[in-house]
Structure formats: C-alpha cells, structure tokens
Design an enzyme around this catalytic site. Structure first.
Site, PDB file in Angstrom:
ATOM      1  N   SER A   1      29.628 -32.928   1.126  1.00 26.68           N
ATOM      2  CA  SER A   1      30.333 -33.301  -0.112  1.00 26.68           C
ATOM      3  C   SER A   1      30.406 -34.812  -0.322  1.00 26.68           C
ATOM      4  CB  SER A   1      31.728 -32.666  -0.158  1.00 26.68           C
ATOM      5  OG  SER A   1      31.606 -31.253  -0.196  1.00 26.68           O
TER       6      SER A   1
ATOM      7  N   GLU B   1      23.052 -24.513   7.854  1.00 26.21           N
ATOM      8  CA  GLU B   1      22.622 -23.275   7.169  1.00 26.21           C
ATOM      9  C   GLU B   1      21.524 -22.577   7.958  1.00 26.21           C
ATOM     10  OE1 GLU B   1      21.847 -25.189   3.429  1.00 26.21           O
ATOM     11  OE2 GLU B   1      23.995 -25.538   3.192  1.00 26.21           O
TER      12      GLU B   1
ATOM     13  N   GLY C   1      29.085 -28.453   0.817  1.00 24.63           N
ATOM     14  CA  GLY C   1      29.103 -27.663  -0.404  1.00 24.63           C
ATOM     15  C   GLY C   1      30.484 -27.169  -0.795  1.00 24.63           C
TER      16      GLY C   1
ATOM     17  N   HIS D   1      19.991 -27.977  10.506  1.00 20.65           N
ATOM     18  CA  HIS D   1      21.019 -27.899   9.462  1.00 20.65           C
ATOM     19  C   HIS D   1      21.894 -26.669   9.716  1.00 20.65           C
ATOM     20  CE1 HIS D   1      22.974 -27.469   5.619  1.00 20.65           C
ATOM     21  NE2 HIS D   1      22.709 -28.749   5.416  1.00 20.65           N
TER      22      HIS D   1
END
Ligand code: PGA
Length: 251
Positions: free
Chosen positions: A214, A98, A174, A96
């Site tokens: 999103s 992140e 996000g 991911h």
C-alpha cells in the site's frame, strides 16, 4: 551509496495496449526528468518483449514476476531464467507473498529459483514479510529472519551481493493499510543488521531494501525518507501512470 529503486509490480493486470500506454508514459517522463532511482516495471511475461523494447530505448528497466526452478525441459507453461536472460531481462521478483500463499512456494523452492536467476546474471527482487497474526503476536522479526536464513542467506557473499530485498508486510499488501514509516524503518534496520551479521557491514550497506505494501503517491515520500528504506515495490499504485510517476520522484 546503494542503488535506490522504484519497481512497479503489475501482478496479473493490464491488456497489451494498456500495458504499452503505461510503459510509454513512464518511460517518456523519466527520460525527460532523470529520477534519483532506477525505475523497473515488473510485467506479466507476455509483455516482457514489448517492455524490453522500451528498455532498449529509454531508462526504464524490466522485471519478470516469476521464473522456473528448473533449467529447461518438459515443464509445460514454465519460463526459464535462461529464456529471460536471452531477452536481456535484468530483474525478477521472487518469493512474493501471493506466490507463497496461492502457489505454495517454500523457502527452499525460492532458493532454487534464486540460484537459477543468479546463474543467468539476473537480479532477484526477493520478497519477505510477515502476516498480520505474526505482527500482532510480536513474532514479525522472527518470521522475517527465518525467511532470510532458510533461503538467500544460504548464498555466499558474492551471490548475495546481487540480491535486492523487498520487505512487504503481508497485512499491508493491497489492503490500503500501510506500515508506518517508523514500522518500516524498524524492520529495514533489523534486516540490514541481519545481513551485516551474516556477511559484513559493507554488504549490508550496499544491499537495496525496498518497502512494499500500500505504498502510494501520498505516503511514498515519508517512507522513502527513512534511513534504511531504499525505495519501493509498488502494486496497485503502479497501474496508474500519474501515481507511479509521483512515487518515482518521491526521494
Ligand atoms: P500493493 O502491492 O502496493 O498493491 O499493496 C504491493 C505488492 O504486492 O508488491
């Protein structure tokens, strides 16, 4: 026909009782009304046992969000693939953005994590995607190709056939800024073409390629209607039962 999937990536959200309420709402719904996709919740590791109990009794499936690249030993705080397998966890998110950004995870490390999972018969949900700068400079195809070439394309065909790919443009995660259905389809088609070139048409045709970034109850239907979009990896919208349920029935 390849497997369609809607997976909720909870990230570091929810307390125990909230997690249980959310899982039970989703599990009840999909048991009552069989969806056209596999439904996965990617929960924080402390909730895996609870989520696994629901998976035993319902159609819902569980995923971890991370795994160690090591097999076992003195790695305080880490969780091994064998531990996940011993709890019958079928999937794990890998790569991911992140984790790439905040934890410095490299393509090479992600390949090792992927190999640990495959050794333990756990399917990686392998995330790739470009940052805004690369999209704006037109370098997005090169970035995505290099993320594949430097990691999962080092697997043999049998190994690769257990991988789920999630295309998540980092600029859409996000941010409320979704890739358009056309942008998603263009990249998914490109990814499937790379898989065909590396392995073969059969493997490419069978690989599930999810969209993430999103994706929500309002835009999922249009995104999922694209020929090469096989479902979604859903962050924020997976935290609200009604929204996640709407996405599940968006095929
Ligand atoms: P988002 O996150 O749906 O909140 O954009 C997606 C993800 O990070 O997997």
């Amino acid at each position: 026909m390849r497997q369609k999937i809607v997976a909720g990536n909870w990230k570091m959200n929810k307390l125990f009782h909230e997690a249980e309420d959310l899982i039970s709402a989703v599990a009840n719904e999909i048991d009552d009304r069989e969806p056209d996709c596999e439904v996965i919740v990617c929960v924080p590791s402390v909730f895996l046992e609870m989520a696994g109990d629901y998976a035993e009794e319902s159609q819902i499936r569980t995923a971890a969000q991370n795994v160690s690249e090591h097999e076992s030993g003195a790695y305080t705080g880490e969780i091994s693939a064998a531990m996940l397998a011993s709890m019958d966890i079928p999937y794990c998110i890998i790569g991911h953005s992140e984790r790439r950004k905040y934890f410095g995870e490299t393509d090479d490390l992600l390949l090792r994590k992927t190999e640990r999972l495959l050794d333990n018969s756990i399917k990686p949900i392998f995330c790739i995607g470009e940052v805004l700068k690369d999209r704006e400079s037109g370098n997005h195809f090169n970035i995505v190709e290099s993320q594949l070439v430097n990691s999962v394309f080092k697997l043999n065909k049998d190994e690769f056939s257990n991988i789920v790919i999630a295309y998540e443009p980092v600029w859409a995660i996000g941010t409320g800024k979704t890739a358009s259905p056309e942008q998603a389809q263009e990249m998914h088609k490109f990814i499937r073409g790379l898989i065909e070139k590396k392995y073969d048409a059969e493997t490419a045709g069978k690989t599930t390629v999810l969209y993430g970034g999103s994706c929500n109850a309002n835009n999922a239907k249009e995104l999922f209607s694209q020929a090469d979009v096989d479902g979604g990896l859903i962050g924020g919208a997976s935290l609200v039962a009604a929204d996640f349920i709407k996405i599940i029935y968006s095929f």
